[in-house]
Design a protein around this motif. Structure first.
Motif, PDB file in Angstrom:
ATOM      1  N   LEU A 125      26.092   0.178 -38.680  1.00  0.00           N
ATOM      2  CA  LEU A 125      25.317   0.196 -37.440  1.00  0.00           C
ATOM      3  C   LEU A 125      23.924   0.774 -37.635  1.00  0.00           C
ATOM      4  O   LEU A 125      22.950   0.303 -37.025  1.00  0.00           O
ATOM      5  CB  LEU A 125      26.071   0.978 -36.365  1.00  0.00           C
ATOM      6  CG  LEU A 125      27.393   0.339 -35.898  1.00  0.00           C
ATOM      7  CD1 LEU A 125      28.151   1.286 -34.976  1.00  0.00           C
ATOM      8  CD2 LEU A 125      27.128  -0.998 -35.198  1.00  0.00           C
ATOM      9  N   ASP A 126      23.796   1.789 -38.474  1.00  0.00           N
ATOM     10  CA  ASP A 126      22.497   2.437 -38.652  1.00  0.00           C
ATOM     11  C   ASP A 126      21.443   1.497 -39.236  1.00  0.00           C
ATOM     12  O   ASP A 126      20.250   1.636 -38.947  1.00  0.00           O
ATOM     13  CB  ASP A 126      22.632   3.663 -39.561  1.00  0.00           C
ATOM     14  CG  ASP A 126      23.035   4.909 -38.794  1.00  0.00           C
ATOM     15  OD1 ASP A 126      23.260   4.811 -37.579  1.00  0.00           O
ATOM     16  OD2 ASP A 126      23.119   5.989 -39.421  1.00  0.00           O
ATOM     17  N   MET A 127      21.865   0.573 -40.093  1.00  0.00           N
ATOM     18  CA  MET A 127      20.880  -0.263 -40.792  1.00  0.00           C
ATOM     19  C   MET A 127      20.966  -1.741 -40.424  1.00  0.00           C
ATOM     20  O   MET A 127      20.223  -2.552 -40.980  1.00  0.00           O
ATOM     21  CB  MET A 127      21.083  -0.114 -42.306  1.00  0.00           C
ATOM     22  CG  MET A 127      20.741   1.250 -42.829  1.00  0.00           C
ATOM     23  SD  MET A 127      19.014   1.735 -42.478  1.00  0.00           S
ATOM     24  CE  MET A 127      18.147   0.634 -43.570  1.00  0.00           C
ATOM     25  N   TYR A 128      21.816  -2.085 -39.480  1.00  0.00           N
ATOM     26  CA  TYR A 128      22.069  -3.494 -39.191  1.00  0.00           C
ATOM     27  C   TYR A 128      20.778  -4.234 -38.836  1.00  0.00           C
ATOM     28  O   TYR A 128      20.547  -5.356 -39.289  1.00  0.00           O
ATOM     29  CB  TYR A 128      23.093  -3.615 -38.055  1.00  0.00           C
ATOM     30  CG  TYR A 128      23.747  -4.972 -37.962  1.00  0.00           C
ATOM     31  CD1 TYR A 128      24.758  -5.329 -38.854  1.00  0.00           C
ATOM     32  CD2 TYR A 128      23.369  -5.877 -36.980  1.00  0.00           C
ATOM     33  CE1 TYR A 128      25.377  -6.572 -38.783  1.00  0.00           C
ATOM     34  CE2 TYR A 128      23.989  -7.126 -36.891  1.00  0.00           C
ATOM     35  CZ  TYR A 128      24.983  -7.457 -37.791  1.00  0.00           C
ATOM     36  OH  TYR A 128      25.588  -8.690 -37.716  1.00  0.00           O
ATOM     37  N   ASP A 129      19.932  -3.636 -38.030  1.00  0.00           N
ATOM     38  CA  ASP A 129      18.685  -4.280 -37.625  1.00  0.00           C
ATOM     39  C   ASP A 129      17.451  -3.495 -38.067  1.00  0.00           C
ATOM     40  O   ASP A 129      16.381  -3.608 -37.453  1.00  0.00           O
ATOM     41  CB  ASP A 129      18.664  -4.486 -36.104  1.00  0.00           C
ATOM     42  CG  ASP A 129      19.652  -5.545 -35.648  1.00  0.00           C
ATOM     43  OD1 ASP A 129      19.791  -6.567 -36.363  1.00  0.00           O
ATOM     44  OD2 ASP A 129      20.284  -5.358 -34.597  1.00  0.00           O
ATOM     45  N   HIS A 130      17.605  -2.713 -39.115  1.00  0.00           N
ATOM     46  CA  HIS A 130      16.447  -1.952 -39.598  1.00  0.00           C
ATOM     47  C   HIS A 130      15.415  -2.889 -40.208  1.00  0.00           C
ATOM     48  O   HIS A 130      15.753  -3.835 -40.916  1.00  0.00           O
ATOM     49  CB  HIS A 130      16.874  -0.919 -40.638  1.00  0.00           C
ATOM     50  CG  HIS A 130      15.760  -0.011 -41.051  1.00  0.00           C
ATOM     51  ND1 HIS A 130      15.402   1.105 -40.315  1.00  0.00           N
ATOM     52  CD2 HIS A 130      14.908  -0.065 -42.103  1.00  0.00           C
ATOM     53  CE1 HIS A 130      14.384   1.697 -40.901  1.00  0.00           C
ATOM     54  NE2 HIS A 130      14.057   1.010 -41.981  1.00  0.00           N
ATOM     55  N   ASP A 131      14.146  -2.611 -39.949  1.00  0.00           N
ATOM     56  CA  ASP A 131      13.050  -3.436 -40.457  1.00  0.00           C
ATOM     57  C   ASP A 131      12.311  -2.683 -41.560  1.00  0.00           C
ATOM     58  O   ASP A 131      11.426  -1.874 -41.297  1.00  0.00           O
ATOM     59  CB  ASP A 131      12.094  -3.787 -39.308  1.00  0.00           C
ATOM     60  CG  ASP A 131      11.030  -4.792 -39.721  1.00  0.00           C
ATOM     61  OD1 ASP A 131      10.939  -5.100 -40.925  1.00  0.00           O
ATOM     62  OD2 ASP A 131      10.293  -5.260 -38.835  1.00  0.00           O
ATOM     63  N   TYR A 132      12.670  -2.964 -42.815  1.00  0.00           N
ATOM     64  CA  TYR A 132      12.010  -2.306 -43.939  1.00  0.00           C
ATOM     65  C   TYR A 132      10.538  -2.691 -44.041  1.00  0.00           C
ATOM     66  O   TYR A 132       9.729  -1.943 -44.598  1.00  0.00           O
ATOM     67  CB  TYR A 132      12.718  -2.653 -45.249  1.00  0.00           C
ATOM     68  CG  TYR A 132      13.836  -1.715 -45.620  1.00  0.00           C
ATOM     69  CD1 TYR A 132      13.607  -0.351 -45.805  1.00  0.00           C
ATOM     70  CD2 TYR A 132      15.138  -2.187 -45.824  1.00  0.00           C
ATOM     71  CE1 TYR A 132      14.628   0.512 -46.159  1.00  0.00           C
ATOM     72  CE2 TYR A 132      16.164  -1.334 -46.179  1.00  0.00           C
ATOM     73  CZ  TYR A 132      15.909   0.017 -46.348  1.00  0.00           C
ATOM     74  OH  TYR A 132      16.913   0.869 -46.698  1.00  0.00           O
ATOM     75  N   ASP A 133      10.174  -3.865 -43.516  1.00  0.00           N
ATOM     76  CA  ASP A 133       8.772  -4.272 -43.574  1.00  0.00           C
ATOM     77  C   ASP A 133       7.872  -3.248 -42.880  1.00  0.00           C
ATOM     78  O   ASP A 133       6.761  -2.965 -43.347  1.00  0.00           O
ATOM     79  CB  ASP A 133       8.584  -5.634 -42.922  1.00  0.00           C
ATOM     80  CG  ASP A 133       8.979  -6.781 -43.847  1.00  0.00           C
ATOM     81  OD1 ASP A 133       9.609  -6.506 -44.889  1.00  0.00           O
ATOM     82  OD2 ASP A 133       8.664  -7.940 -43.535  1.00  0.00           O
ATOM     83  N   LYS A 134       8.342  -2.699 -41.768  1.00  0.00           N
ATOM     84  CA  LYS A 134       7.543  -1.711 -41.041  1.00  0.00           C
ATOM     85  C   LYS A 134       7.332  -0.461 -41.882  1.00  0.00           C
ATOM     86  O   LYS A 134       6.247   0.143 -41.859  1.00  0.00           O
ATOM     87  CB  LYS A 134       8.208  -1.356 -39.712  1.00  0.00           C
ATOM     88  CG  LYS A 134       8.173  -2.485 -38.684  1.00  0.00           C
ATOM     89  CD  LYS A 134       8.773  -2.038 -37.361  1.00  0.00           C
ATOM     90  CE  LYS A 134       8.684  -3.150 -36.325  1.00  0.00           C
ATOM     91  NZ  LYS A 134       9.285  -2.739 -35.016  1.00  0.00           N
ATOM     92  N   ASP A 135       8.364  -0.059 -42.619  1.00  0.00           N
ATOM     93  CA  ASP A 135       8.229   1.104 -43.498  1.00  0.00           C
ATOM     94  C   ASP A 135       7.209   0.821 -44.598  1.00  0.00           C
ATOM     95  O   ASP A 135       6.349   1.654 -44.897  1.00  0.00           O
ATOM     96  CB  ASP A 135       9.575   1.457 -44.138  1.00  0.00           C
ATOM     97  CG  ASP A 135      10.658   1.730 -43.120  1.00  0.00           C
ATOM     98  OD1 ASP A 135      10.387   2.470 -42.159  1.00  0.00           O
ATOM     99  OD2 ASP A 135      11.771   1.185 -43.276  1.00  0.00           O
ATOM    100  N   MET A 136       7.317  -0.353 -45.200  1.00  0.00           N
ATOM    101  CA  MET A 136       6.411  -0.709 -46.289  1.00  0.00           C
ATOM    102  C   MET A 136       4.974  -0.816 -45.793  1.00  0.00           C
ATOM    103  O   MET A 136       4.038  -0.352 -46.453  1.00  0.00           O
ATOM    104  CB  MET A 136       6.860  -2.017 -46.940  1.00  0.00           C
ATOM    105  CG  MET A 136       8.149  -1.900 -47.729  1.00  0.00           C
ATOM    106  SD  MET A 136       8.566  -3.407 -48.631  1.00  0.00           S
ATOM    107  CE  MET A 136       9.742  -4.161 -47.518  1.00  0.00           C
ATOM    108  N   GLN A 137       4.779  -1.413 -44.638  1.00  0.00           N
ATOM    109  CA  GLN A 137       3.434  -1.608 -44.096  1.00  0.00           C
ATOM    110  C   GLN A 137       2.802  -0.288 -43.655  1.00  0.00           C
ATOM    111  O   GLN A 137       1.581  -0.139 -43.694  1.00  0.00           O
ATOM    112  CB  GLN A 137       3.484  -2.580 -42.921  1.00  0.00           C
ATOM    113  CG  GLN A 137       3.807  -4.005 -43.341  1.00  0.00           C
ATOM    114  CD  GLN A 137       4.213  -4.889 -42.174  1.00  0.00           C
ATOM    115  OE1 GLN A 137       4.425  -4.411 -41.056  1.00  0.00           O
ATOM    116  NE2 GLN A 137       4.347  -6.176 -42.431  1.00  0.00           N
TER     117      GLN A 137
END
Length: 279
Positions: free
Chosen positions: A199-211
């Motif tokens: 549940l914690d990472m199901y919809d996490h957006d790594y792109d936002k972290d990278m950007q």
């Protein structure tokens, strides 16, 4: 709490068997007040005087900081004059020295653990807080990227080994129905996770972290990695604002052989030295 261990020597120049700079090891115990888990690790501290750059490592899912490759990397960098903090994520592996169950662990609990370590390390008088580098492998690479994005200005650079940025997509494929999740999942026998992990990472957006992170990033990936395909890293360098990718030919997931580890260290050393020289 820091407890002094035995003094050690090792050598730099990409060869993990030779010796130049003396360093000592210290056992680390720091409690994460959010989870109430005691986190345990090792500090490798060069005996040279003055403030030192600090490297903090983040291990893979199901792994721990005592695996031979992480010990080799830590000893090498300590011999180069860097302070190196390695630790076990709470519930991050079956042999973790830290408290916590694997079924309570998720990428975001590991983010919290790394933030606790970062915050504590920034109070140590021997640490040059302008020169802190995060080094994360696989899931630990994703954890490092999230922490760097949340602590802009505190992280001078990131070195990511085979980062598992594909995890949200992988979770969608493995668990297409959130209303029908298992209580636990053995993850192919490697480690047993709980619903929180999904549940914690199901919809996490790594792109936002990278950007969000505009510091320099080095990604190192094996071209025969079947666990985390290199295509994810090839894409990641186009999303980060300042990233490069180095490919180790013939390497799979985790650099297990000494030649692979030496090749990684040679690339990481040049990158870290160049970054910190300009700080």
């Amino acid at each position: 709490m820091l407890t002094f261990g035995i003094g050690c020597t090792a050598k730099n120049n990409g060869n993990m068997d030779n010796a130049t700079t003396n360093f000592s090891t210290k056992d680390i115990e720091i409690r994460n007040s959010e989870s109430d888990n005691m986190l345990r690790g090792t500090l490798y501290l060069p005996e040279s005087k003055g403030k030192k750059p600090l490297i903090i490592t983040a291990h893979e899912l199901g792994s721990d900081s005592q695996r031979p490759w992480w010990v080799n990397y830590a000893r090498h960098w300590a011999a180069e004059g860097y302070a190196v903090l390695t630790f076990d994520f709470a519930g991050g592996g079956n042999r973790s020295r830290s408290e916590g169950k694997t079924t309570d662990m998720s990428v975001l609990t590991e983010v919290s653990d790394l933030e606790v370590m970062l915050s504590e390390a920034r109070t140590w008088d021997f640490v040059d807080t302008t020169r802190i580098v995060l080094v994360g492998g696989s899931q630990g690479g994703g954890v490092s990227a999230i922490v760097a994005a949340r602590h802009l200005g505190e992280i001078a650079a990131q070195v990511l080994l085979y980062p598992a940025f594909h995890l949200p997509d992988n979770l969608h494929e493995r668990y297409p129905d959130l209303n029908n999740l298992p209580e636990t999942d053995g993850r192919n026998g490697m480690i047993t996770i709980g619903r929180k992990y999904i549940l914690d990472m199901y919809d996490h957006d790594y792109d936002k972290d990278m950007q969000a992170y505009d510091g320099p990033v080095l990604i190192v990936h094996g071209d025969e990695d079947k666990t985390v395909p290199i295509a994810g890293s090839e894409r990641a360098v186009t999303v980060f604002k300042n990233a490069s990718l180095y490919t180790i030919k013939g390497a799979g997931h985790v650099f297990l052989t000494e030649p692979q580890q030496t090749e990684f260290l040679q690339q990481a050393d040049v990158f870290i030295e160049q970054v910190l020289r300009n700080r």
